[in-house]
Design an enzyme around this catalytic site. Structure first.
Site, mmCIF file in Angstrom:
data_model
loop_
_atom_site.group_PDB
_atom_site.id
_atom_site.type_symbol
_atom_site.label_atom_id
_atom_site.label_comp_id
_atom_site.label_asym_id
_atom_site.label_seq_id
_atom_site.Cartn_x
_atom_site.Cartn_y
_atom_site.Cartn_z
ATOM 1 C CB SER A 122 -0.975 -0.052 1.182
ATOM 2 O OG SER A 122 -2.064 0.813 0.994
ATOM 3 C CG ASP B 37 -5.968 -4.108 -4.124
ATOM 4 O OD1 ASP B 37 -6.218 -3.284 -3.224
ATOM 5 O OD2 ASP B 37 -4.868 -4.642 -4.283
ATOM 6 C CG HIS C 47 -5.493 -3.003 0.174
ATOM 7 N ND1 HIS C 47 -4.966 -2.511 -0.995
ATOM 8 C CD2 HIS C 47 -4.923 -2.267 1.175
ATOM 9 C CE1 HIS C 47 -4.125 -1.532 -0.722
ATOM 10 N NE2 HIS C 47 -4.067 -1.359 0.580
#
Length: 305
Positions: free
Chosen positions: A115, A255, A282
């Site tokens: 991320s 995602d 995610h």
């Protein structure tokens, strides 16, 4: 559904001096084995290592793994009174470089950024550090403006009334309300973690952010899709052509880091491949752990050829 996993036992833990402060770190495996350690850079900014702990299982396959908490959260020094001018990309880049140097692995390592950590490691990799053997960019947008545009797309696909609730509270500045948080959870269950219940290590990072939200609120905002912090206009697309290390890009079919936000890595990093996890959002390391471990093992093994 992925099963709960007990984190691999660490071989070392400590606090690395970083200027006036300290960075908490955890090592699994032998840093002197000769294989490049995999250094795991968590998201947020303002989260902690906890939700990525099961990646330490790779030490069982012979690759040492390093986790750490970025400054401001978890076991590292907390600085709740620092303002936005303190919390910068450069600060976290310097912290990463300091940790690599302090652990004696600056000349031989692989980075995995998840991320926000993916953007951070991409920015670091663009400087072509001599010891970087490979780069894994997991579930990471290449640009926050792209991310924000795609958040509108995903929000519009939520069940009827959810986005209207979100917008109402965002406009009123009441994002701390129970109704808003309930609507946030609808988005998270679709695009952040599709497991039910959420794994314990995932919840641990949420609790750590709540314990001290300084970094997250300053740089990101109140949640994943309402980015109003200092990063809202930041991008690493311009740095991608300068990344010389072999790169693996990972994302999930569901995602929040949609293909649109990931594509620039594939378009601009010279040596790159992209693995899409069909059953993940995610958190593919938790949602599809067996395949995730296999993909990482293959990538790491390829770096030794």
């Amino acid at each position: 559904m992925a099963t709960a996993a007990r984190p691999a036992a660490p071989s070392a833990k400590g606090l690395m001096p970083f200027g006036e402060w300290h960075t908490w770190y955890r090592v699994t495996g032998d840093l002197t084995s000769g294989r490049p350690p995999l250094v795991v850079v968590h998201g947020g900014p303002g989260s902690t290592h906890d939700y990525l702990l099961r990646i330490a299982e790779l030490a069982e396959d012979g690759w040492p793994v390093v986790h750490y908490d970025q400054l401001g959260n978890g076991g590292s020094t907390h600085l709740p009174h620092k303002g936005a001018d303190f919390w910068t990309v450069e600060l976290f880049r310097d912290e990463l470089a300091n940790l690599l140097q302090g652990l004696g692995i600056a000349d031989n390592h692989v980075l995995l950024g998840h991320s926000w950590g993916g953007l951070l490691t991409a920015r670091y990799a663009a400087e072509r550090p001599a010891g970087l053997r490979g780069l894994v960019i997991a579930n990471s947008p290449a640009s926050y403006p792209l991310w924000l545009a795609e958040m509108k797309v995903l929000r519009a696909q939520l069940p009827p009334g959810v986005d209207a609730t979100l917008l109402r509270h965002e406009e009123a500045g009441t994002t701390d309300s129970a109704e808003y948080q309930e609507a946030v959870r609808v988005f998270y269950a679709r695009h952040v973690c599709r497991l039910d219940p959420w794994p314990r290590e995932f919840m641990a990072s949420f609790f750590e952010i709540a314990n001290d939200p300084t970094v997250y609120y300053t740089m990101n905002g109140p949640n994943e899709f309402h980015v109003i912090g200092t990063l809202k206009d930041w991008s690493v697309i311009e740095y991608c052509p300068d990344i010389a290390a072999p790169a693996l890009v990972i994302s999930g079919r569901h995602d929040e880091a949609t293909p649109v936000t990931v594509q620039p890595y594939v378009d601009h990093i010279p040596d790159v491949r992209w693995e899409l996890f069909e059953e993940s959002s995610h958190q593919p390391h938790m949602e599809e752990p067996e395949r995730f471990r296999t993909v990482l093992r293959e990538f790491l093994a390829g770096l030794e050829k």
